[in-house]
Scaffold this active site. Structure first.
Site, PDB file in Angstrom:
ATOM      1  N   LYS A  81       5.490   2.092  -3.062  1.00 20.56           N
ATOM      2  CA  LYS A  81       5.381   3.430  -3.657  1.00 20.56           C
ATOM      3  C   LYS A  81       5.601   3.279  -5.150  1.00 20.56           C
ATOM      4  CE  LYS A  81       4.631   7.693  -2.362  1.00 20.56           C
ATOM      5  NZ  LYS A  81       3.809   8.194  -1.240  1.00 20.56           N
TER       6      LYS A  81
ATOM      7  N   LYS B 282       0.873  -1.190   0.000  1.00 19.55           N
ATOM      8  CA  LYS B 282       0.000   0.000   0.000  1.00 19.55           C
ATOM      9  C   LYS B 282       0.897   1.222   0.000  1.00 19.55           C
ATOM     10  CE  LYS B 282      -3.964   2.119   0.537  1.00 19.55           C
ATOM     11  NZ  LYS B 282      -3.706   2.807  -0.747  1.00 19.55           N
TER      12      LYS B 282
ATOM     13  N   GLN C 260       7.179   4.057   3.961  1.00 17.10           N
ATOM     14  CA  GLN C 260       5.770   3.655   3.963  1.00 17.10           C
ATOM     15  C   GLN C 260       5.551   2.369   4.768  1.00 17.10           C
ATOM     16  OE1 GLN C 260       3.663   5.690   1.662  1.00 17.10           O
ATOM     17  NE2 GLN C 260       2.054   4.946   3.018  1.00 17.10           N
TER      18      GLN C 260
ATOM     19  N   ASP D  19      -0.374  10.857  -4.530  1.00 14.42           N
ATOM     20  CA  ASP D  19       0.755  11.536  -3.876  1.00 14.42           C
ATOM     21  C   ASP D  19       0.970  12.805  -4.703  1.00 14.42           C
ATOM     22  OD1 ASP D  19       2.993  11.142  -1.742  1.00 14.42           O
ATOM     23  OD2 ASP D  19       4.129  11.710  -3.518  1.00 14.42           O
TER      24      ASP D  19
HETATM   25  P1  NDP Z   1       0.423  17.989  -4.192  1.00 13.42           P
HETATM   26  O1  NDP Z   1       0.909  17.627  -5.539  1.00 13.42           O
HETATM   27  O2  NDP Z   1      -1.028  18.146  -3.962  1.00 13.42           O
HETATM   28  O3  NDP Z   1       1.131  19.338  -3.687  1.00 13.42           O
HETATM   29  C1  NDP Z   1       2.499  19.436  -3.558  1.00 13.42           C
HETATM   30  C2  NDP Z   1       2.858  20.857  -3.144  1.00 13.42           C
HETATM   31  O4  NDP Z   1       4.257  20.922  -2.898  1.00 13.42           O
HETATM   32  C3  NDP Z   1       2.576  21.888  -4.228  1.00 13.42           C
HETATM   33  O5  NDP Z   1       2.320  23.125  -3.633  1.00 13.42           O
HETATM   34  C4  NDP Z   1       3.882  21.906  -5.004  1.00 13.42           C
HETATM   35  O6  NDP Z   1       4.106  23.109  -5.723  1.00 13.42           O
HETATM   36  C5  NDP Z   1       4.892  21.760  -3.884  1.00 13.42           C
HETATM   37  N1  NDP Z   1       6.091  21.074  -4.401  1.00 13.42           N
HETATM   38  C6  NDP Z   1       6.149  19.892  -5.031  1.00 13.42           C
HETATM   39  N2  NDP Z   1       7.414  19.590  -5.383  1.00 13.42           N
HETATM   40  C7  NDP Z   1       8.155  20.609  -4.971  1.00 13.42           C
HETATM   41  C8  NDP Z   1       9.534  20.897  -5.047  1.00 13.42           C
HETATM   42  N3  NDP Z   1      10.424  20.046  -5.598  1.00 13.42           N
HETATM   43  N4  NDP Z   1       9.936  22.043  -4.498  1.00 13.42           N
HETATM   44  C9  NDP Z   1       9.044  22.887  -3.917  1.00 13.42           C
HETATM   45  N5  NDP Z   1       7.742  22.689  -3.824  1.00 13.42           N
HETATM   46  C10 NDP Z   1       7.304  21.565  -4.341  1.00 13.42           C
HETATM   47  O7  NDP Z   1       1.051  16.878  -3.215  1.00 13.42           O
HETATM   48  P2  NDP Z   1       0.589  16.476  -1.760  1.00 13.42           P
HETATM   49  O8  NDP Z   1       0.116  17.660  -1.019  1.00 13.42           O
HETATM   50  O9  NDP Z   1      -0.282  15.295  -1.882  1.00 13.42           O
HETATM   51  O10 NDP Z   1       1.972  15.955  -1.146  1.00 13.42           O
HETATM   52  C11 NDP Z   1       2.875  16.826  -0.473  1.00 13.42           C
HETATM   53  C12 NDP Z   1       3.821  15.985   0.370  1.00 13.42           C
HETATM   54  O11 NDP Z   1       3.059  15.204   1.317  1.00 13.42           O
HETATM   55  C13 NDP Z   1       4.675  14.975  -0.382  1.00 13.42           C
HETATM   56  O12 NDP Z   1       5.920  14.825   0.268  1.00 13.42           O
HETATM   57  C14 NDP Z   1       3.879  13.683  -0.240  1.00 13.42           C
HETATM   58  O13 NDP Z   1       4.702  12.531  -0.380  1.00 13.42           O
HETATM   59  C15 NDP Z   1       3.378  13.828   1.190  1.00 13.42           C
HETATM   60  N6  NDP Z   1       2.231  13.019   1.523  1.00 13.42           N
HETATM   61  C16 NDP Z   1       1.051  13.139   0.836  1.00 13.42           C
HETATM   62  C17 NDP Z   1      -0.038  12.382   1.205  1.00 13.42           C
HETATM   63  C18 NDP Z   1      -1.364  12.556   0.571  1.00 13.42           C
HETATM   64  O14 NDP Z   1      -2.338  11.974   1.086  1.00 13.42           O
HETATM   65  N7  NDP Z   1      -1.521  13.330  -0.478  1.00 13.42           N
HETATM   66  C19 NDP Z   1       0.067  11.369   2.267  1.00 13.42           C
HETATM   67  C20 NDP Z   1       1.330  11.380   2.980  1.00 13.42           C
HETATM   68  C21 NDP Z   1       2.354  12.156   2.573  1.00 13.42           C
HETATM   69  P3  NDP Z   1       3.878  23.132  -7.328  1.00 13.42           P
HETATM   70  O15 NDP Z   1       2.409  23.099  -7.531  1.00 13.42           O
HETATM   71  O16 NDP Z   1       4.520  24.396  -7.740  1.00 13.42           O
HETATM   72  O17 NDP Z   1       4.580  21.918  -7.860  1.00 13.42           O
END
Ligand code: NDP
Length: 495
Positions: A174, A138, A159, A214
């Protein structure tokens, strides 16, 4: 008496050897003046005393010398394990740790698709099925140009521990692709998702491997992926993916779960360890995606004032508190850039360069964007500004030297594998509802999520105490997550 040499590792070294402290890299977009804080801007230092763990780490690095993010995750875990391995000779005898750091299966495949101009594009797809001792694999799918095997192995490895902490029966995995959904039309995203799933469907299933979203994979992508799975397999197996739309087996609260769960755990940590809460606190959250938006919502509901958010281009500062309706309209409504907020909300500002967000003083810091966004230098500034607590919403957003800086300064620190487990926990609840063919109410799922996050906090807090390191929640999360999986692996034999 047996004497083991102490091996010291600095995190960027390719092979184990004598300690060299390195300076952290200068981070692009982070103001030079912000580095004035002394102390934590040094490289992190890890000490592995146990010979067996030293060998495991050496082998991990030697096998895949370029997988730096994976080495980082493994070394942090081994350092925790070092505290208890002496009491568990069975783990070495049965080869548990070297088995644990090696994925059960790594799948890579090409993903050909046609863009709107009729050009053929070829991306690379991956699924890392890391460990299925306690349940089907998962873990999420990430679509981002930076995706590679090192990043997916670090995410899959974390994970395993995270899923174990939820107490739900889920193994760790993943996957994803170096495809960038940004700037693509809906039709392009759909064609890509269909091609990706045409291959992935051979390797997943509700009792085999259950992917979710993600970075870059939200409701739209999960919908297209599920549609293609259904078409190719000719079966309505809702339990094959989580994060689905409500009309086809999705769970209420799944969208909000990671951000909400992060705040529930942070609230419990503040209450137990500082007799405090979100009430009246200034909060800075990086990112403006799924996790950041719903962390912002819950932190505000709990009485905090969220004053900053970012995306990969820059950050907004709104001292009177972020207007989340505007952010949702920009990010969820038309996939815009966070910069627009400052044009629409008087009194707010936008600054280019996303790392500068951490120069804004706050009581609670919730990094929710991506891995390694906070280094030792940035951590020094956060500490100097008087921050009380840092909780990781993103996976591994803090570099090891940053974590050490927080812990040395007495800043409460909750690691990702515990703090952001609410997303996968609610995915587990979605799987339960799919099996029952029944949907719980929002309140019911939210109550279960809150219970799970509260229990995770208490389990890792107790584990840290039992290891003789009260308050070290990194140690507590690694040990509590590992023991359940390791003991299950022992029960199931060498597989
Ligand atoms: P989203 O794609 O919804 O959002 C990601 C955010 O982070 C955006 O604002 C994006 O900006 C920014 N971002 C992405 N890559 C970079 C980078 N290299 N440098 C700076 N900013 C960056 O993703 P999530 O919110 O789902 O995920 C965010 C984090 O949380 C990740 O690490 C993910 O693994 C973790 N996570 C997510 C879960 C989930 O349920 N969604 C569960 C557990 C962990 P821009 O739009 O400009 O790219």
């Amino acid at each position: 008496m047996c004497f083991f040499p102490v091996f010291l590792y600095s995190i960027d070294r390719k092979i184990p050897g004598p300690l060299t402290r390195q300076n952290s890299q200068k981070m692009e977009g982070f103001p030079a003046s912000a580095g004035a804080a002394k102390g934590p801007d040094k490289g992190a230092v890890f000490m592995l005393k146990n010979e067996y763990l030293q060998r495991v780490y050496s082998q991990t690095v030697t096998r895949d010398p370029d997988q730096k993010e994976f080495h980082q995750a493994v070394l942090e875990f081994l350092e925790s394990l070092d505290q208890i391995i002496g009491q568990h000779p069975e783990y070495e005898k049965k080869g548990i740790v070297e088995t644990f750091v090696e994925p059960e299966r790594v799948i890579t495949f090409r993903v050909p698709w046609v863009d709107d101009k009729g050009n053929i594009r070829v991306n690379r797809g991956y699924r890392v099925q890391f460990n299925s001792a306690i349940g089907p694999y998962k873990g999420g799918l990430r679509f981002h140009p930076t995706v590679n095997l090192s990043i997916l192995k670090f995410l899959g490895f974390e994970q395993i521990l995270k899923n174990s902490l939820t107490t739900l029966p889920m193994g760790g995995a993943k996957g994803g692709s170096d495809f960038d959904p940004k700037g693509k039309s809906d039709e392009e995203v759909m064609r890509f998702c269909q091609s990706f799933m045409t291959e992935l469907q051979r390797h997943i299933g509700q009792f085999v491997d259950v992917p979710a979203g993600d970075i870059g994979v939200g409701a739209r992508e999960i919908g297209y992926l599920f549609g293609q799975y259904r078409r190719v397999r000719g079966t309505y197996a809702a339990g094959v993916l989580t994060g689905k739309g409500l009309s086809f087996g999705g769970s209420l609260v799944r969208t909000e779960a990671t951000g909400y769960g992060l705040c529930y755990l942070t609230q419990e940590m503040l209450s137990k360890m500082k007799h405090d809460s979100f009430q009246g606190k200034t909060v800075v959250i990086s990112g403006s995606g799924n996790v950041a938006i719903f962390a912002c919502q819950k932190a505000t509901e709990l009485g905090g004032t969220v004053v900053a958010l970012s995306d990969s281009n820059g950050y907004i500062h709104d001292p009177k508190g972020i207007d989340l309706d505007v952010v949702k309209d920009i990010k969820l409504g038309h996939r815009g850039r966070i910069k627009e907020y400052a044009d629409r909300v008087p009194g707010s500002t936008y600054t280019e360069g996303f790392r500068g967000i951490w120069t804004i003083p706050c009581d609670i810091a919730l990094p929710c964007a991506t891995q390694n966004e906070i280094d030792g230098e940035i951590a020094g500034v956060i500490v100097k500004n008087g921050c009380l607590a840092v909780a990781e919403g993103a996976n591994m957003p803090c570099r090891p030297e940053a974590i050490q800086a927080f812990q040395r300064a007495g800043v409460l620190f909750a690691p990702a594998k515990a703090a952001n487990a609410g997303g996968v926990a609610t995915s587990g609840l979605e799987m339960s509802q799919n099996s029952m063919r029944y949907a719980w109410t929002f309140e019911e799922v939210d109550r279960r999520l809150k219970d799970i996050m509260t229990n995770i906090f208490h389990n890792i807090y107790t584990a840290a105490e039992e290891c003789g390191k009260p308050g070290d929640l990194v140690l507590g999360a690694n040990i509590a997550g590992f023991m359940k999986v390791a003991n299950t692996m022992l029960s199931q034999g060498l597989i």
